[in-house]
Design a protein around this motif. Structure first.
Motif, PDB file in Angstrom:
ATOM      1  N   LYS A  53       0.743  -1.144  -0.093  1.00 57.74           N
ATOM      2  CA  LYS A  53       0.178   0.094  -0.067  1.00 57.74           C
ATOM      3  C   LYS A  53       0.950   1.271   0.069  1.00 57.74           C
ATOM      4  O   LYS A  53       0.793   2.067  -0.720  1.00 57.74           O
ATOM      5  N   ILE A  54       1.834   1.169   0.774  1.00 57.18           N
ATOM      6  CA  ILE A  54       2.871   2.326   0.724  1.00 57.18           C
ATOM      7  C   ILE A  54       3.451   2.560  -0.359  1.00 57.18           C
ATOM      8  O   ILE A  54       3.611   3.624  -1.036  1.00 57.18           O
ATOM      9  N   TYR A  55       3.998   1.476  -1.156  1.00 55.87           N
ATOM     10  CA  TYR A  55       4.620   1.510  -2.447  1.00 55.87           C
ATOM     11  C   TYR A  55       3.880   2.153  -3.358  1.00 55.87           C
ATOM     12  O   TYR A  55       4.118   3.184  -4.253  1.00 55.87           O
ATOM     13  N   THR A  56       2.600   1.881  -3.575  1.00 57.43           N
ATOM     14  CA  THR A  56       1.567   2.283  -4.549  1.00 57.43           C
ATOM     15  C   THR A  56       1.227   3.909  -4.201  1.00 57.43           C
ATOM     16  O   THR A  56       1.446   4.487  -5.084  1.00 57.43           O
ATOM     17  N   GLN A  81       7.592   9.327   4.520  1.00 57.69           N
ATOM     18  CA  GLN A  81       7.624   9.185   6.017  1.00 57.69           C
ATOM     19  C   GLN A  81       6.481   9.000   6.843  1.00 57.69           C
ATOM     20  O   GLN A  81       6.234   7.956   7.578  1.00 57.69           O
ATOM     21  N   GLU A  82       5.619   9.906   6.370  1.00 63.61           N
ATOM     22  CA  GLU A  82       4.098  10.012   7.162  1.00 63.61           C
ATOM     23  C   GLU A  82       3.470   8.689   6.638  1.00 63.61           C
ATOM     24  O   GLU A  82       2.653   8.459   7.290  1.00 63.61           O
ATOM     25  N   MET A  83       3.434   8.716   5.214  1.00 59.76           N
ATOM     26  CA  MET A  83       2.849   7.297   4.666  1.00 59.76           C
ATOM     27  C   MET A  83       3.183   6.196   5.263  1.00 59.76           C
ATOM     28  O   MET A  83       2.175   5.483   5.751  1.00 59.76           O
ATOM     29  N   ILE A  84       4.421   5.823   5.591  1.00 62.33           N
ATOM     30  CA  ILE A  84       5.045   4.670   6.455  1.00 62.33           C
ATOM     31  C   ILE A  84       4.462   4.719   7.720  1.00 62.33           C
ATOM     32  O   ILE A  84       3.761   3.599   7.985  1.00 62.33           O
ATOM     33  N   LYS A  85       4.567   5.907   8.500  1.00 58.89           N
ATOM     34  CA  LYS A  85       3.725   5.780   9.553  1.00 58.89           C
ATOM     35  C   LYS A  85       2.456   5.537   9.813  1.00 58.89           C
ATOM     36  O   LYS A  85       1.891   4.767  10.606  1.00 58.89           O
ATOM     37  N   LYS A  86       1.595   6.278   8.892  1.00 63.97           N
ATOM     38  CA  LYS A  86       0.139   6.042   8.915  1.00 63.97           C
ATOM     39  C   LYS A  86      -0.212   4.646   8.642  1.00 63.97           C
ATOM     40  O   LYS A  86      -1.304   4.294   9.125  1.00 63.97           O
TER      41      LYS A  86
END
Length: 158
Positions: free
Chosen positions: A49-52, A122-127
């Motif tokens: 999901k993060i990757y996309t 970084q925010e996407m990863i944490k989210k």
């Protein structure tokens, strides 16, 4: 045109590092210890999901970078040619009068764009419930494991 631009300005990608094509030193967020190759399906799904999301953000960033380059009065292909030459001492590219100044102005703006992009990633990863370090460990595990690569590919394709 966008693919070339990607190779020039976008090394953030999966590793969430920042590096400009304008001769700046790369900034890497590297894990402190060896990655764990034990990647759960849940982590792999989060990673997918993060990757996309990162791919989508990357396209936006590329578009913004093109706008920056063109607003400084340069053609994207010429920018890439000159930027590559600055990073490759053996390349022989004649830099026209005024291009160095344009490249410098563009590099400052693109560096800011990259920093903002890195923060968003970084925010996407944490989210999604991962740490940046774990995200990088999963990335490294995927690079080393063909089975994980295949699973990821299926998850991304839906």
């Amino acid at each position: 045109m966008y693919m070339k631009l990607t190779t020039i300005i976008l090394s953030v990608g999966l590793l969430v590092g920042a590096s400009t094509a304008i001769g700046q030193e790369p900034v890497q967020i590297a894990p402190q210890e060896a990655p764990s190759n034990d990647v759960s399906n849940e982590e792999l799904e989060k990673f997918a999901k993060i990757y996309t999301e990162v791919q989508s953000e990357s396209q936006e960033m590329q578009s913004e970078a093109v706008t920056i380059i063109e607003s400084e009065g340069m053609d994207v292909d010429r920018f890439n040619e000159v930027a590559n030459a600055q990073n490759n001492p053996s390349a022989e590219v004649e830099v026209k009068e005024g291009e160095k100044e344009k490249i410098q102005a563009i590099s400052v703006k693109i560096q800011k764009l990259q920093q903002a992009f890195q923060g968003r990633v970084q925010e996407m990863i944490k989210k999604r419930g991962l740490t940046v370090q774990r995200y990088q460990e999963v990335y490294q595990a995927i690079q080393q494991d063909q089975e994980l690569q295949q699973k990821l590919g299926k998850m991304i394709q839906g």
